[in-house]
Design a protein around this motif. Structure first.
Motif, PDB file in Angstrom:
ATOM      1  N   ARG A  60      -4.680  -0.970  -6.288  1.00  0.00           N
ATOM      2  CA  ARG A  60      -3.475  -1.476  -6.955  1.00  0.00           C
ATOM      3  C   ARG A  60      -2.692  -2.400  -6.039  1.00  0.00           C
ATOM      4  NH1 ARG A  60      -3.115   3.961  -8.931  1.00  0.00           N
ATOM      5  NH2 ARG A  60      -1.551   4.444  -7.337  1.00  0.00           N
ATOM      6  N   ALA A  61      -2.608  -2.030  -4.756  1.00  0.00           N
ATOM      7  CA  ALA A  61      -1.892  -2.872  -3.799  1.00  0.00           C
ATOM      8  C   ALA A  61      -2.563  -4.239  -3.666  1.00  0.00           C
ATOM      9  CB  ALA A  61      -1.813  -2.180  -2.440  1.00  0.00           C
ATOM     10  N   ALA A  62      -3.890  -4.260  -3.639  1.00  0.00           N
ATOM     11  CA  ALA A  62      -4.615  -5.531  -3.529  1.00  0.00           C
ATOM     12  C   ALA A  62      -4.356  -6.410  -4.745  1.00  0.00           C
ATOM     13  CB  ALA A  62      -6.111  -5.261  -3.365  1.00  0.00           C
ATOM     14  N   ARG A  63      -4.370  -5.803  -5.941  1.00  0.00           N
ATOM     15  CA  ARG A  63      -4.078  -6.583  -7.150  1.00  0.00           C
ATOM     16  C   ARG A  63      -2.655  -7.115  -7.129  1.00  0.00           C
ATOM     17  NH1 ARG A  63      -7.268  -2.430  -9.382  1.00  0.00           N
ATOM     18  NH2 ARG A  63      -5.434  -1.220 -10.025  1.00  0.00           N
ATOM     19  N   LEU A  76      -0.926  -7.886  -4.521  1.00  0.00           N
ATOM     20  CA  LEU A  76      -0.837  -8.944  -3.512  1.00  0.00           C
ATOM     21  C   LEU A  76      -1.681 -10.160  -3.863  1.00  0.00           C
ATOM     22  CD1 LEU A  76      -1.081  -6.590  -0.405  1.00  0.00           C
ATOM     23  CD2 LEU A  76       0.935  -7.957  -1.017  1.00  0.00           C
ATOM     24  N   GLY A  77      -2.606  -9.998  -4.810  1.00  0.00           N
ATOM     25  CA  GLY A  77      -3.484 -11.100  -5.183  1.00  0.00           C
ATOM     26  C   GLY A  77      -4.579 -11.361  -4.167  1.00  0.00           C
ATOM     27  N   ILE A  78      -5.051 -10.303  -3.505  1.00  0.00           N
ATOM     28  CA  ILE A  78      -6.121 -10.449  -2.525  1.00  0.00           C
ATOM     29  C   ILE A  78      -7.210  -9.425  -2.826  1.00  0.00           C
ATOM     30  CG2 ILE A  78      -4.543 -11.293  -0.738  1.00  0.00           C
ATOM     31  CD1 ILE A  78      -4.692  -8.517   0.559  1.00  0.00           C
ATOM     32  N   ALA A  79      -8.347  -9.542  -2.155  1.00  0.00           N
ATOM     33  CA  ALA A  79      -9.420  -8.568  -2.306  1.00  0.00           C
ATOM     34  C   ALA A  79      -9.086  -7.299  -1.524  1.00  0.00           C
ATOM     35  CB  ALA A  79     -10.738  -9.154  -1.819  1.00  0.00           C
ATOM     36  N   GLN A  80      -9.693  -6.175  -1.922  1.00  0.00           N
ATOM     37  CA  GLN A  80      -9.374  -4.914  -1.267  1.00  0.00           C
ATOM     38  C   GLN A  80      -9.916  -4.801   0.161  1.00  0.00           C
ATOM     39  OE1 GLN A  80      -9.902  -1.417  -3.678  1.00  0.00           O
ATOM     40  NE2 GLN A  80     -10.147  -0.078  -1.903  1.00  0.00           N
ATOM     41  N   PRO A  81     -11.152  -5.245   0.464  1.00  0.00           N
ATOM     42  CA  PRO A  81     -11.662  -5.068   1.837  1.00  0.00           C
ATOM     43  C   PRO A  81     -10.782  -5.672   2.922  1.00  0.00           C
ATOM     44  CG  PRO A  81     -13.453  -5.570   0.344  1.00  0.00           C
ATOM     45  CD  PRO A  81     -12.195  -5.754  -0.447  1.00  0.00           C
ATOM     46  N   PRO A  82     -10.307  -6.942   2.796  1.00  0.00           N
ATOM     47  CA  PRO A  82      -9.433  -7.450   3.864  1.00  0.00           C
ATOM     48  C   PRO A  82      -8.118  -6.706   3.973  1.00  0.00           C
ATOM     49  CG  PRO A  82      -9.592  -9.021   2.045  1.00  0.00           C
ATOM     50  CD  PRO A  82     -10.629  -7.979   1.818  1.00  0.00           C
ATOM     51  N   LEU A  83      -7.625  -6.164   2.841  1.00  0.00           N
ATOM     52  CA  LEU A  83      -6.399  -5.367   2.894  1.00  0.00           C
ATOM     53  C   LEU A  83      -6.642  -4.083   3.694  1.00  0.00           C
ATOM     54  CD1 LEU A  83      -3.508  -4.713   2.042  1.00  0.00           C
ATOM     55  CD2 LEU A  83      -4.417  -3.809  -0.107  1.00  0.00           C
ATOM     56  N   SER A  84      -7.748  -3.412   3.425  1.00  0.00           N
ATOM     57  CA  SER A  84      -8.070  -2.189   4.162  1.00  0.00           C
ATOM     58  C   SER A  84      -8.234  -2.469   5.650  1.00  0.00           C
ATOM     59  CB  SER A  84      -9.351  -1.570   3.607  1.00  0.00           C
ATOM     60  OG  SER A  84      -9.198  -1.230   2.242  1.00  0.00           O
ATOM     61  N   ARG A  85      -8.907  -3.592   5.967  1.00  0.00           N
ATOM     62  CA  ARG A  85      -9.089  -3.945   7.390  1.00  0.00           C
ATOM     63  C   ARG A  85      -7.757  -4.238   8.055  1.00  0.00           C
ATOM     64  NH1 ARG A  85     -13.623  -6.770   5.250  1.00  0.00           N
ATOM     65  NH2 ARG A  85     -12.472  -8.748   5.283  1.00  0.00           N
ATOM     66  N   VAL A 102       0.837  -1.202   0.000  1.00  0.00           N
ATOM     67  CA  VAL A 102       0.000   0.000   0.000  1.00  0.00           C
ATOM     68  C   VAL A 102       0.871   1.251   0.000  1.00  0.00           C
ATOM     69  CG1 VAL A 102      -1.714   1.323   1.292  1.00  0.00           C
ATOM     70  CG2 VAL A 102      -1.921  -1.163   1.146  1.00  0.00           C
ATOM     71  N   ALA A 103       1.940   1.253   0.788  1.00  0.00           N
ATOM     72  CA  ALA A 103       2.805   2.429   0.880  1.00  0.00           C
ATOM     73  C   ALA A 103       3.502   2.705  -0.443  1.00  0.00           C
ATOM     74  CB  ALA A 103       3.840   2.225   1.987  1.00  0.00           C
ATOM     75  N   GLU A 104       3.877   1.669  -1.167  1.00  0.00           N
ATOM     76  CA  GLU A 104       4.563   1.873  -2.446  1.00  0.00           C
ATOM     77  C   GLU A 104       3.593   2.240  -3.560  1.00  0.00           C
ATOM     78  OE1 GLU A 104       8.474  -1.002  -1.737  1.00  0.00           O
ATOM     79  OE2 GLU A 104       6.820  -1.721  -2.998  1.00  0.00           O
ATOM     80  N   GLU A 105       2.402   1.681  -3.525  1.00  0.00           N
ATOM     81  CA  GLU A 105       1.417   1.972  -4.574  1.00  0.00           C
ATOM     82  C   GLU A 105       0.619   3.242  -4.285  1.00  0.00           C
ATOM     83  OE1 GLU A 105       1.176   0.388  -7.328  1.00  0.00           O
ATOM     84  OE2 GLU A 105       2.369  -1.405  -6.920  1.00  0.00           O
TER      85      GLU A 105
END
Length: 283
Positions: free
Chosen positions: A20-23, A25-34, A12-15
């Motif tokens: 974009r960070a979720a893509r 990492l290959g994960i969905a955005q909601p769990p990344l935000s949480r 997230v910090a680099e993107e």
């Protein structure tokens, strides 16, 4: 903190963008935000400045965590690589990886390899030739066990080192250039040549600094551009030995002197690394 959380935060910090960070990492955005929100709660610090269009910037605390998280993740990767290499050694396939800059310290490297090969118990040495500034990075992330670095150019923070050789620098010019007939030149004379700009090497992130010089990624590109009359370069004195046809070298009186050192991680317990260092300092 878990390494998973650190990987999430670095992405997230680099993107500077959750999607974009979720893509990446290959994960969905909601769990990344949480995950990032949970990390901020547990640290008691806001890491990201959020705007109406997403992440605007890192906070001061976020910048600190990005720097520290990169170091932690590099250390984890290094531990994995060194553990695998230790397993190969235990299985009877010992080897040590030595990183060196391509096109630099060639004669010194050859002498070092010969001296180490004569040591009792010497193992195979895999030489990893790197681009400018890459040796310290591959030593930190575990791809190499030991490296030849060059002061004042390379970052040696956190390594144990032994100095091997100090030398002056020369200007490499196309054959026939007017400065080539001089016994020596000054640095300002070389850097001020309008028709032969100094090359631009990539930064650690792969971008190039602004400037008139050509973008260069390796020693072969550089020497060809100089021979074509498109650039010049200032390199250590030992670079004279490998000059191709069509190039000349002239001593630069006031260029900073360059010291070649052998460097290794301070926690290394490798007998092969110890042997290489011993052979290097005895030369």
């Amino acid at each position: 903190m878990e390494t998973r959380e650190l990987r999430y935060f670095v992405a997230v910090a680099e993107e500077l963008h959750f999607g974009r960070a979720a893509r990446r990492l290959g994960i969905a955005q909601p769990p990344l935000s949480r995950a990032i929100a949970g990390l901020e709660r547990r640290l008691g610090a806001t890491l990201l400045e959020r705007g109406s269009r997403g992440v605007a910037a890192l906070t001061e605390a976020g910048a600190v965590l990005l720097r520290e998280a990169r170091a932690v993740l590099d250390a984890v990767e290094a531990a994995e690589r060194r553990t695998r290499r230790a397993a190969l050694t235990a299985a009877g396939r010992p080897a040590v990886v030595l990183a060196a800059k391509a096109g630099a310290s060639g004669e010194l490297l050859a002498k070092l390899l010969d001296a180490y090969a004569a040591e009792p118990g010497a193992v195979a040495v895999d030489v990893m030739l790197c681009g400018p500034g890459e040796q310290a990075r591959v030593l930190r992330d575990g791809r190499a066990d030991v490296a030849l670095l060059h002061r004042p150019f390379d970052d040696m923070a956190g390594f144990d080192t032994e100095e091997l050789h100090t030398e002056g620098q020369v200007a490499v010019l196309p054959a026939g250039h007017p400065l080539g007939v001089r016994p020596h030149v000054r640095l300002a004379e070389v850097t001020g040549l309008p028709d032969l700009p100094l090359p631009r090497w990539p930064r650690p992130d792969g971008s190039f600094p602004e400037g008139p010089g050509p973008q260069v990624r390796d020693h072969t590109q550089l020497t060809q551009l100089i021979a074509l009359g498109r650039a010049c370069a200032v390199v250590p004195e030992s670079g004279r030995a490998g000059l191709r046809e069509g190039l000349i070298a002239v001593s630069v009186l006031d260029a900073p002197r360059v010291t070649t050192v052998i460097a290794w991680p301070p926690h290394s317990r490798s007998t092969a690394v110890a042997g290489l260092v011993r052979a290097a300092t005895a030369m």
